[in-house]
Motif scaffolding. Structure first.
Motif, short mmCIF file in Angstrom:
data_model
loop_
_atom_site.label_atom_id
_atom_site.label_comp_id
_atom_site.label_asym_id
_atom_site.label_seq_id
_atom_site.Cartn_x
_atom_site.Cartn_y
_atom_site.Cartn_z
N MET A 1 0.83 -1.20 0.00
CA MET A 1 0.00 0.00 0.00
C MET A 1 0.87 1.26 0.00
SD MET A 1 -2.77 1.31 2.87
CE MET A 1 -1.46 1.82 4.01
N GLY A 2 1.90 1.26 0.82
CA GLY A 2 2.79 2.41 0.87
C GLY A 2 3.55 2.62 -0.41
N LEU A 3 3.90 1.54 -1.10
CA LEU A 3 4.63 1.65 -2.36
C LEU A 3 3.77 2.29 -3.44
CD1 LEU A 3 7.16 0.97 -4.08
CD2 LEU A 3 6.06 -1.24 -4.56
N VAL A 4 2.52 1.84 -3.57
CA VAL A 4 1.67 2.35 -4.64
C VAL A 4 0.90 3.60 -4.23
CG1 VAL A 4 1.42 0.05 -5.64
CG2 VAL A 4 -0.29 0.85 -4.01
N TRP A 5 0.83 3.86 -2.94
CA TRP A 5 0.11 5.05 -2.44
C TRP A 5 0.94 5.67 -1.32
CZ3 TRP A 5 -4.95 4.90 0.91
CH2 TRP A 5 -5.48 6.20 1.01
N PRO A 6 2.04 6.31 -1.65
CA PRO A 6 2.97 6.78 -0.62
C PRO A 6 2.37 7.77 0.37
CG PRO A 6 3.55 7.66 -2.78
CD PRO A 6 2.52 6.61 -3.01
N TRP A 7 1.43 8.59 -0.08
CA TRP A 7 0.82 9.57 0.83
C TRP A 7 0.16 8.88 2.01
CZ3 TRP A 7 -4.33 10.70 2.24
CH2 TRP A 7 -4.51 11.92 2.90
#
Length: 549
Positions: free
Chosen positions: A250-256
């Motif tokens: 999740m953090g990789l594809v949606w860093p915010w």
């Protein structure tokens, strides 16, 4: 639905039917891949494509700078969505000899094929090879799903991510209380990708919480409350590595989302309220403000846009699910699996009908419920064939013929509508011929690609040359970026119709029909999707049929 087997059709051996269904499913996937590979260039840009491409550049720049360039974390409102698809397309563009937007169309086809494959395997696991094959046919021949997979950068990847997560949850129910490492991996991958696409992916937690109730009640009844709690805690513990993996994805594809702990909740709050200036769209023949759409918006459009055979089998699947909940001969695991599938197919629609959020662009935001709908429908077909074999064997060929005819209806419409399959309306609605008077069709504005290609070809055929000292001027009613990309550098795009040489308009209600020579007309099934007019020397004050919002 508790005893679906592969013996629904007569074959020399059970294994032969399994192999036949699986071989046919692989053949269907190969055919879809071939057709997609030959046609992905036909799909134009939508309203959001250019902006998503910019978002991808900002995300890659942020990663490349070691998070020093953080422009992606405040870009429009896209930072509240994941950018996995956009980044993958941008990276793929660097290594294959295709233009950027052709690459996006190709990657969309690849993601869609993955979704078809995963949905097939999910249905096969739940209902056997015949159910898997029927589900694959139903989904591949669902024009709404097929059309969106090429050009919808948010909703189609989200639908695929959600079906991956659903596969993991079904496997978890089957293996409870000792999930295998593969199941843990699939749950984590699906959770990370789905929430990383849209915060709405968290709804899968509701599917699991409610869906697992029959299984947990059975656990308490058989194992006792203390042992049932211990087994549940054990499952949560062994799932932790998968959930950690999901968080990292999740953090990789949606860093915010991981910059601060409350960011996912901020996104949920943001999207729970309408965040744009309201506009009106056509629904049931009337112009309705998108925050004021009636509760009937989604059920009406699903009833009129899904293929008839899928609708009928879906209703049977939902009814069968609720009937099975009270049956003693159905195991708790089967009840849990079918309850999760039914919730995945219907709960988002029910919530939208009750909460009545702003609704627009047809059912594109709810494409993710179509794969579980297809699974329920495919399993219903397999159950029905099995029941006929046991009770009315002579009716099996007739049922198979009806199913085949039901598949041929959307197939014929997809061929006629290409590349606008996503605008499909079924025969209940009177197809797009009738629906054009009541609903929006090409809300993405894809037809501007074919209109642009037609304009360039027409100018070449007429042997007209660009006016000296300037470019051709085209006034566009619809998304301007797609027209600019399709037309190329010899054209200037804008809204000003009074100084333009040509007017390019979509066939939607907000674009007026002009009293001017028609140079290009894009039609499907006698419905105008776009036109190009020669307006040189003609006073055209505006291209809009209604005032701008």
């Amino acid at each position: 639905m508790s005893s679906i087997t592969t013996s629904a059709l007569d074959t020399p051996a059970r294994r032969s039917l399994e192999r036949t269904c699986d071989d046919l499913a692989i053949f269907v996937l190969a055919v879809v891949a071939l057709v997609a590979g030959l046609t992905f260039r036909d799909y134009g840009l939508g309203w959001d494509d250019y902006t998503h491409a910019e978002y991808a550049d900002l995300l890659l720049r942020m990663y490349g700078s070691g998070f020093k360039d953080t422009g992606a974390l405040s870009f429009a409102n896209l930072y509240m969505y994941g950018g996995g698809f956009d980044m993958a397309a941008a990276l793929l563009h660097k290594i294959i000899p295709l233009e950027l937007f052709e690459t996006r169309r190709l990657l969309g086809a690849v993601v869609g094929l993955i979704g078809l494959g995963v949905t097939w395997r999910l249905a096969r696991r739940v209902g056997g090879p015949l159910a898997g094959f029927a589900t694959l046919l139903l989904l591949a021949l669902c024009p709404t799903f097929y059309g969106h997979m090429f050009m919808n950068p948010k909703d189609a990847p989200f639908a695929v991510s959600m079906v991956i997560l659903l596969l993991g949850l079904v496997r978890l129910a089957e293996e409870y209380p000792s999930p295998s490492p593969r199941t843990i991996l699939i749950v984590g991958l699906g959770a990370g990708l789905s929430i990383g696409c849209r915060i709405l992916g968290g709804m899968a937690l509701v599917y699991a919480m409610v869906g697992f109730v029959p299984l947990l009640i059975e656990e308490v009844r058989k194992q006792g409350s203390r042992e049932a709690i211990r087994r549940f805690v054990h499952v949560v513990y062994v799932l932790l590595p998968g959930l950690v993996l999901g968080y990292l994805i999740m953090g990789l594809v949606w860093p915010w989302s991981i910059m601060e702990a409350d960011h996912p909740f901020k996104a949920l709050t943001y999207f729970s309220h309408f965040f744009e200036k309201p506009w009106k769209e056509m629904f049931d023949g009337a112009l309705v403000s998108v925050p004021d759409m009636p509760w009937s918006y989604l059920p009406t459009l699903f009833a009129l846009q899904l293929p008839e055979v899928m609708l009928a089998l879906l209703v049977a699947g939902i009814v069968g699910t609720f009937m099975s909940l009270s049956r003693l001969d159905v195991t708790a695991r089967r009840k849990t699996i079918f309850l999760m599938l039914t919730l995945a197919a219907t709960l988002p629609l029910v919530i939208a009908m009750v909460k009545r959020p702003a609704l627009y662009n047809g059912i594109r935001h709810f494409v993710f419920v179509i794969p579980p709908m297809a699974v329920l429908a495919g399993v219903s077909f397999a159950w029905g064939m099995n029941w006929l074999k046991d009770n009315h064997r002579r009716w099996q060929p007739a049922a198979l013929a009806v199913f085949t005819f039901g598949l041929l209806l959307p197939l014929s419409e997809m061929i006629r509508l290409h590349p606008y399959e996503y605008t499909h309306f079924n025969h209940i609605a009177g197809t797009v011929r009738t629906a054009d008077n009541y609903f929006m069709l090409d809300y993405w504005g894809l037809a501007l690609k074919q209109a642009s290609d037609g304009l360039r070809e027409e100018l070449v055929e007429r042997q007209e040359v660009v006016p000296a000292g300037r470019k051709w001027k085209v006034a566009v009613c619809g998304p301007q970026r797609p027209a600019q990309v399709a037309l190329g550098p010899d054209f200037t795009i804008g809204w000003d119709s009074q100084s333009a040489d040509f007017a390019m308009t979509l066939g939607e209600f907000y674009c007026k029909g002009l009293t001017a020579p028609v140079m290009v007309e894009i039609k499907r099934d006698d419905v105008v999707f776009a036109r190009v007019y020669d307006i040189r020397g003609r006073p055209i004050p505006t291209l809009l049929a209604i005032p701008a919002p």
